[in-house]
Design an enzyme around this catalytic site. Structure first.
Site, short mmCIF file in Angstrom:
data_model
loop_
_atom_site.label_atom_id
_atom_site.label_comp_id
_atom_site.label_asym_id
_atom_site.label_seq_id
_atom_site.Cartn_x
_atom_site.Cartn_y
_atom_site.Cartn_z
N LYS A 69 0.62 -8.21 -2.10
CA LYS A 69 -0.75 -7.78 -2.42
C LYS A 69 -0.69 -6.38 -3.02
CE LYS A 69 -4.12 -6.43 0.67
NZ LYS A 69 -4.92 -5.31 0.15
N ASP A 117 0.86 -1.19 0.00
CA ASP A 117 0.00 0.00 0.00
C ASP A 117 0.90 1.23 0.00
OD1 ASP A 117 -2.31 -1.58 0.11
OD2 ASP A 117 -2.21 -1.70 2.29
N ASP A 141 -5.87 -7.24 -5.15
CA ASP A 141 -7.03 -6.95 -4.29
C ASP A 141 -7.86 -5.86 -4.96
OD1 ASP A 141 -8.75 -6.85 -2.17
OD2 ASP A 141 -7.36 -5.86 -0.80
N LYS A 176 -11.26 -6.18 -5.71
CA LYS A 176 -12.67 -6.19 -5.24
C LYS A 176 -13.64 -5.92 -6.38
CE LYS A 176 -11.57 -4.98 -0.45
NZ LYS A 176 -10.13 -4.71 -0.53
N LEU A 177 -13.64 -6.82 -7.37
CA LEU A 177 -14.47 -6.60 -8.55
C LEU A 177 -15.96 -6.78 -8.24
CD1 LEU A 177 -12.53 -8.46 -11.39
CD2 LEU A 177 -12.25 -6.13 -10.54
N HIS A 178 -16.76 -5.98 -8.92
CA HIS A 178 -18.22 -6.14 -8.87
C HIS A 178 -18.81 -5.35 -10.04
CE1 HIS A 178 -22.20 -6.76 -7.52
NE2 HIS A 178 -22.40 -5.55 -7.04
N ASP A 179 -19.46 -6.07 -10.97
CA ASP A 179 -20.05 -5.41 -12.15
C ASP A 179 -21.05 -6.40 -12.74
OD1 ASP A 179 -20.41 -3.86 -14.58
OD2 ASP A 179 -18.46 -2.95 -14.17
N ILE A 180 -21.55 -6.13 -13.94
CA ILE A 180 -22.45 -7.11 -14.55
C ILE A 180 -21.64 -8.37 -14.90
CG2 ILE A 180 -24.08 -5.39 -15.45
CD1 ILE A 180 -22.74 -5.84 -18.23
N PRO A 181 -22.30 -9.53 -14.97
CA PRO A 181 -21.56 -10.78 -15.15
C PRO A 181 -20.60 -10.79 -16.33
CG PRO A 181 -23.82 -11.25 -14.51
CD PRO A 181 -23.75 -9.77 -14.73
N GLY A 209 0.59 -5.22 6.15
CA GLY A 209 1.07 -4.03 5.46
C GLY A 209 2.03 -3.23 6.31
N ARG A 210 1.49 -2.22 7.00
CA ARG A 210 2.33 -1.24 7.70
C ARG A 210 3.28 -1.81 8.74
NH1 ARG A 210 -2.89 2.24 8.67
NH2 ARG A 210 -3.64 0.08 8.65
N GLN A 226 -6.50 -0.57 12.83
CA GLN A 226 -7.09 -1.91 12.88
C GLN A 226 -7.67 -2.12 14.27
OE1 GLN A 226 -7.60 -3.78 10.40
NE2 GLN A 226 -5.99 -3.56 8.87
N THR A 245 -15.21 -4.65 6.41
CA THR A 245 -15.13 -4.50 7.87
C THR A 245 -15.44 -3.07 8.32
OG1 THR A 245 -12.75 -4.38 7.57
CG2 THR A 245 -13.63 -6.43 8.44
O1 C5P Z 1 -1.22 -1.93 6.96
P1 C5P Z 1 -2.17 -3.07 7.31
O2 C5P Z 1 -1.44 -4.30 7.80
O3 C5P Z 1 -3.28 -2.62 8.21
O4 C5P Z 1 -2.80 -3.46 5.91
C1 C5P Z 1 -3.82 -4.39 5.81
C2 C5P Z 1 -4.18 -4.61 4.37
O5 C5P Z 1 -5.30 -5.47 4.32
C3 C5P Z 1 -4.59 -3.34 3.63
O6 C5P Z 1 -4.17 -3.49 2.27
C4 C5P Z 1 -6.09 -3.33 3.73
O7 C5P Z 1 -6.71 -2.70 2.65
C5 C5P Z 1 -6.40 -4.81 3.72
N1 C5P Z 1 -7.67 -5.16 4.37
C6 C5P Z 1 -7.94 -4.90 5.70
N2 C5P Z 1 -9.13 -5.26 6.26
C7 C5P Z 1 -10.03 -5.88 5.52
C8 C5P Z 1 -9.78 -6.16 4.18
C9 C5P Z 1 -8.58 -5.80 3.63
O8 C5P Z 1 -7.12 -4.33 6.41
N3 C5P Z 1 -11.17 -6.26 6.08
#
Ligand code: C5P
Length: 233
Positions: A36, A14, A63, A65-70, A208-209, A188, A118
């Protein structure tokens, strides 16, 4: 699930541009084998970067996150499969999932369902016109994902144990929201440690971070791989 501890760590790139993402990949070297790439990077060169990483022997989770017509979803999934990605997320609407399955057929691309974001609570769902609360909608969509032939789910560590019990081993569970012991939770709210998520039954951890913002990203990644290895069944 035959992945090694190292293959079970997915680092979320990210980062605002490809140059920073490339620098992170270089810093992590062979400590990380799976990345990712999400929407932020996808729009500024993340897809050519994905192709390049795959050429260099890494696995990539798109990642998107697709969503559209089939028809559109099926064709988009076929294109992503052609890139050589390992995982792709789609929203867990039955039409979308069935189309994604069809578009990815015959490829190695594994499809993961996003059940309920979430960031949504029951009030947000009611506001969007849903009759279900979060818990019921997650359960309903997880079952629909399985029925549509998706390969697994992206879900929080708190949900892993119940989903593993419901669907058995043959369903890929990928868990973000991981915070190594002693690190900052940042935004988080329901974070789990790598050991907790693996013990609950997660196949893959998205981090990620805690890695990308660490003083020594490589050491942070190695510590998480060691924790996975120490806990793995
Ligand atoms: O930096 P961090 O470890 O919080 O990154 C978590 C990754 O997981 C991010 O790319 C975030 O978009 C993704 N993610 C999340 N929670 C979700 C779905 C995806 O943190 N429910």
């Amino acid at each position: 699930m035959s992945a090694t501890a190292r293959e079970r760590l997915i680092v979320a790139l990210d980062l605002p541009n490809v140059a920073e993402a490339e620098a992170m990949v270089a810093a992590l070297g062979d400590s990380v084998s799976f990345y990712k790439i999400g929407l932020e990077l996808a729009f500024v060169g993340g897809l050519p970067l994905a192709r390049d990483l795959i050429r260099r022997g890494k696995q990539v989770f798109l990642d998107l996150k697709l969503h559209d017509i089939p028809n559109t979803v099926a064709r988009a999934c076929a294109q992503v499969a052609g890139l050589g990605a390992t995982f792709l997320t789609v929203h867990a609407f039955p039409q979308t999932m069935q189309a994604a399955r069809q578009g990815a057929s015959g490829s190695r691309l594994r499809l993961l369902a996003v059940t309920v974001m979430t960031s949504y609570d029951d009030a947000d769902l009611a506001d969007s016109g849903y009759a279900f609360g979060v818990g019921d909608l997650v359960a309903r969509r997880a079952a629909q994902a399985r029925a549509a032939g998706l390969d697994g789910l992206i879900l929080s560590a708190a949900e892993v144990e119940a989903m593993r019990a419901q669907f058995g081993r043959d369903f890929i569970l990928v868990t973000p929201g991981i915070r190594p012991t002693g690190s900052q939770p940042a935004d988080q709210k329901r974070a789990a440690t790598p050991a907790e998520a693996i013990a609950a039954g997660a196949d893959y951890l998205v981090v990620g971070r805690p890695i990308t913002q660490a003083n020594d990203p490589r050491a942070a990644a190695e510590a998480i791989v060691a924790e996975i290895a120490a806990t793995a069944p």
